[in-house]
Scaffold this active site. Structure first.
Site, PDB file in Angstrom:
ATOM      1  NE  ARG A   1       3.645  -8.991  -7.248  1.00 18.79           N
ATOM      2  CZ  ARG A   1       3.590  -9.255  -8.550  1.00 18.79           C
ATOM      3  NH1 ARG A   1       4.655  -9.506  -9.238  1.00 18.79           N
ATOM      4  NH2 ARG A   1       2.440  -9.236  -9.179  1.00 18.79           N
TER       5      ARG A   1
ATOM      6  NE  ARG B   1       2.256  -6.705 -17.623  1.00 20.88           N
ATOM      7  CZ  ARG B   1       1.942  -7.356 -16.502  1.00 20.88           C
ATOM      8  NH1 ARG B   1       2.837  -7.490 -15.554  1.00 20.88           N
ATOM      9  NH2 ARG B   1       0.745  -7.859 -16.319  1.00 20.88           N
TER      10      ARG B   1
ATOM     11  CE  LYS C   1      -1.139 -12.403  -8.931  1.00 19.05           C
ATOM     12  NZ  LYS C   1      -1.128 -11.128  -9.643  1.00 19.05           N
ATOM     13  CG  ASN C   2      -4.411 -12.247 -11.666  1.00 18.84           C
ATOM     14  OD1 ASN C   2      -3.737 -11.585 -10.873  1.00 18.84           O
ATOM     15  ND2 ASN C   2      -3.878 -12.934 -12.661  1.00 18.84           N
TER      16      ASN C   2
ATOM     17  CG  ASP D   1      -0.607 -15.393 -15.313  1.00 16.06           C
ATOM     18  OD1 ASP D   1       0.252 -14.823 -16.009  1.00 16.06           O
ATOM     19  OD2 ASP D   1      -1.419 -14.770 -14.595  1.00 16.06           O
TER      20      ASP D   1
ATOM     21  CB  CYS E   1       5.391  -9.866 -13.591  1.00 18.87           C
ATOM     22  SG  CYS E   1       5.097 -10.851 -12.114  1.00 18.87           S
TER      23      CYS E   1
HETATM   24  C1  UD1 Z   1      -3.473  -9.951 -16.359  1.00 17.16           C
HETATM   25  C2  UD1 Z   1      -2.832 -10.626 -15.187  1.00 17.16           C
HETATM   26  C3  UD1 Z   1      -1.556 -11.315 -15.620  1.00 17.16           C
HETATM   27  C4  UD1 Z   1      -1.813 -12.207 -16.805  1.00 17.16           C
HETATM   28  C5  UD1 Z   1      -2.557 -11.478 -17.914  1.00 17.16           C
HETATM   29  C6  UD1 Z   1      -3.000 -12.370 -19.053  1.00 17.16           C
HETATM   30  C7  UD1 Z   1      -3.455  -9.173 -13.293  1.00 17.16           C
HETATM   31  C8  UD1 Z   1      -2.970  -8.209 -12.279  1.00 17.16           C
HETATM   32  N1  UD1 Z   1      -2.536  -9.640 -14.168  1.00 17.16           N
HETATM   33  O1  UD1 Z   1      -2.547  -8.966 -16.757  1.00 17.16           O
HETATM   34  O2  UD1 Z   1      -1.087 -12.080 -14.534  1.00 17.16           O
HETATM   35  O3  UD1 Z   1      -0.550 -12.640 -17.320  1.00 17.16           O
HETATM   36  O4  UD1 Z   1      -3.732 -10.860 -17.381  1.00 17.16           O
HETATM   37  O5  UD1 Z   1      -3.859 -13.363 -18.575  1.00 17.16           O
HETATM   38  O6  UD1 Z   1      -4.622  -9.546 -13.323  1.00 17.16           O
HETATM   39  N2  UD1 Z   1      -2.360  -5.032 -23.948  1.00 17.16           N
HETATM   40  C9  UD1 Z   1      -2.292  -3.944 -24.783  1.00 17.16           C
HETATM   41  N3  UD1 Z   1      -2.877  -2.786 -24.377  1.00 17.16           N
HETATM   42  C10 UD1 Z   1      -3.506  -2.662 -23.181  1.00 17.16           C
HETATM   43  C11 UD1 Z   1      -3.575  -3.787 -22.328  1.00 17.16           C
HETATM   44  C12 UD1 Z   1      -2.978  -4.965 -22.742  1.00 17.16           C
HETATM   45  O7  UD1 Z   1      -1.708  -4.011 -25.868  1.00 17.16           O
HETATM   46  O8  UD1 Z   1      -4.023  -1.579 -22.885  1.00 17.16           O
HETATM   47  C13 UD1 Z   1      -1.744  -6.321 -24.354  1.00 17.16           C
HETATM   48  C14 UD1 Z   1      -0.569  -6.733 -23.478  1.00 17.16           C
HETATM   49  O9  UD1 Z   1       0.650  -6.147 -23.919  1.00 17.16           O
HETATM   50  C15 UD1 Z   1      -0.589  -8.239 -23.632  1.00 17.16           C
HETATM   51  C16 UD1 Z   1      -2.090  -8.560 -23.802  1.00 17.16           C
HETATM   52  O10 UD1 Z   1      -2.711  -7.338 -24.173  1.00 17.16           O
HETATM   53  O11 UD1 Z   1       0.095  -8.619 -24.809  1.00 17.16           O
HETATM   54  C17 UD1 Z   1      -2.788  -9.105 -22.573  1.00 17.16           C
HETATM   55  O12 UD1 Z   1      -2.656  -8.201 -21.496  1.00 17.16           O
HETATM   56  P1  UD1 Z   1      -3.726  -8.112 -20.323  1.00 17.16           P
HETATM   57  O13 UD1 Z   1      -4.734  -9.208 -20.466  1.00 17.16           O
HETATM   58  O14 UD1 Z   1      -4.182  -6.707 -20.207  1.00 17.16           O
HETATM   59  O15 UD1 Z   1      -2.864  -8.449 -19.066  1.00 17.16           O
HETATM   60  P2  UD1 Z   1      -2.992  -7.780 -17.666  1.00 17.16           P
HETATM   61  O16 UD1 Z   1      -4.427  -7.489 -17.364  1.00 17.16           O
HETATM   62  O17 UD1 Z   1      -1.948  -6.710 -17.553  1.00 17.16           O
END
Ligand code: UD1
Length: 430
Positions: A399, A122, A22-23, A307, A117
């Site tokens: 999803r 986030r 998915k991701n 995850d 989620c």
């Molecule tokens: C993706 C996955 C999600 C998974 C996560 C971590 C998708 C759609 N989702 O989420 O299922 O749980 O990776 O493996 O692919 N952060 C910031 N600033 C930012 C972006 C992130 O502070 O601009 C922080 C977040 O709050 C969190 C950490 O970085 O604590 C990791 O987030 P991130 O790896 O970006 O997760 P997603 O890409 O949203």
């Protein structure tokens, strides 16, 4: 309303085949916006987030044609930037990849802030920091992200303050057609980051270092259409490994890349589960007696994945002794604890730490999914519990897990979807 009913306590056997990740699939589908040509994407998982991504592409003006259940042909030549409908943007987190892709191709994008989620706050500050470093002007007003780079984007060096999968991929998308070299330092190393880079490189991009913490992107003039197959989903595979371990089963999980499963395998082995690696499959063989207690901390790849937090919590509930599960990525990942407690689990949460005291067995109950992976944990708990457990809010599961009931039924589980009319108590299987 659809629910899942599980009569638990049965051993699983035989094999289950994992679908596409998915991701990786979501950013690759939305990354086709950059290509402006025809792409065929294979090995898509049959899940509702894929449908949402294809709806997004159609809404932007792309031509989308399913060639079979897991293969789609997409032509993004006629995409109009900034036209993603609010509801579609809110339907999933990954909608933010439209922004990186539109900005990269057109130098402009406008989109509602993404949904997805609920793990607490986030933020997308690292995405914005990256877009700005490439020369875009970015405003977030009234829940909308507006980006514009009238002069186009220019490569730059970007140090990520936090390891973020989403930000790494989004900056990569934006930088592929930028002028000159972009360097992303402290990049996420997840297999899906590598898969997106491989897809873009197949289309003619020049990206090196994906899978390490320094990714270099040399801007190219244009990309071309390709046929590309998505890698197998390590989280789906890991979830089935946990299903087997929780039910004392002997189950083979097929179509996997065992390297991606190393942290999950290591934790299961520590708990006393036997894992055999067959190159493109893993066999999970539970040993007699209770699982051993362990401590787990979730981390960015190659650490144990966030995850897979809720799924291993179920195993820790059934292990002998007290385990500590620490969430290293998100603030609020323990919403499922309330539901496991209804099933008789002994869990105390303090901030990002859960102390889990093993019990000899869980009790059947009616439980809710609070998010996608929490939903998977409910299924694992139900499979491991004698009696009927009913799982509500299963749209979260749909999803991200394709044909979950069918796949588990094929391995001997007594699990089915039931349809409950809103007004009455009658149920029928669907
Ligand atoms: C993706 C996955 C999600 C998974 C996560 C971590 C998708 C759609 N989702 O989420 O299922 O749980 O990776 O493996 O692919 N952060 C910031 N600033 C930012 C972006 C992130 O502070 O601009 C922080 C977040 O709050 C969190 C950490 O970085 O604590 C990791 O987030 P991130 O790896 O970006 O997760 P997603 O890409 O949203």
């Amino acid at each position: 309303m659809e629910k899942i009913s599980v009569i638990g306590g049965k051993r699983l056997h035989g094999s289950i085949t994992v679908g596409g990740m998915k991701n990786a699939a979501l950013p690759i589908l939305l990354g086709t916006i950059l290509v402006g040509d025809k792409c065929v994407i294979e090995n898509l998982p049959e899940i509702s987030d894929i449908k949402s991504s294809l709806d997004i592409l159609s809404s932007l003006g792309a031509t989308v044609k399913m060639l079979d259940r897991t293969t789609v042909e997409i032509n993004t030549a006629s995409v109009r930037p900034g036209t993603m409908p609010y509801e579609l943007a809110r339907s999933m987190r990954a909608s933010y990849y439209v922004v990186g892709a539109e900005l990269g191709r057109f130098g402009t994008s406008r989109a509602a802030c993404p949904g997805g989620c609920d793990f607490g706050v986030r933020p997308i500050d690292q995405h914005i920091k990256g877009f700005e470093a490439l020369g875009a002007k970015v405003d977030v007003v009234d829940g909308c992200i507006n980006c514009v780079a009238p002069e186009g984007l220019t490569g730059s060096s970007i140090y990520m303050d936090i390891v973020s999968v989403g930000a790494t991929i989004n900056i990569m998308l934006a930088a592929v057609l930028a002028k000159g070299m972009t360097v992303i330092d402290n990049a996420a190393k997840e297999p899906h980051v590598v898969d997106v880079a491989n897809f873009l490189n197949t289309c003619g991009a020049d990206i090196s270092g994906a899978g390490t913490d320094v990714i270099k992107i040399r801007g190219v003039e244009s990309l071309h259409g390709v046929t590309y197959a998505i890698i197998p989903d390590m989280i789906e595979a890991g979830t089935f490994m946990m299903c087997a371990a929780a039910t004392g089963s002997d189950l083979t999980i097929e179509n996997v890349i065992p390297k991606h499963l190393e942290s999950i395998t290591a934790k299961l082995e520590e708990m006393g589960v036997d894992i055999e690696d067959f190159g493109d499959a893993v066999r999970v063989k539970s040993v007699q007696g209770p699982l051993r207690r362990i401590n787990v901390k979730t981390m960015p790849y190659p650490g144990y994945p966030t995850d897979m937090n809720p799924q291993i919590a179920v195993l820790l509930c059934l292990a002998q002794g007290t385990s500590i599960l620490t969430e290293g990525v998100w603030d609020t990942r323990f919403k499922y604890v309330e539901e496991l407690t209804r099933m008789g689990a002994h869990i105390t949460v303090d901030g990002r730490k859960a102390v889990i005291e093993g019990v000899s067995a869980l009790k059947p109950a009616t439980v809710k999914c609070s998010d996608l992976r929490a939903g998977a944990a409910m299924v694992i708990a139900a499979l491991a519990t004698e009696g009927e457990t009913v799982i509500e809010n299963i749209y979260h599961i749909e999803r991200g897990y394709e044909h979950l009931c069918e796949k588990l039924r094929g391995a001997g589980a007594d699990i089915k979807k039931i349809y409950v009319p809103d007004t009455g108590s009658a149920t029928k299987a669907v």
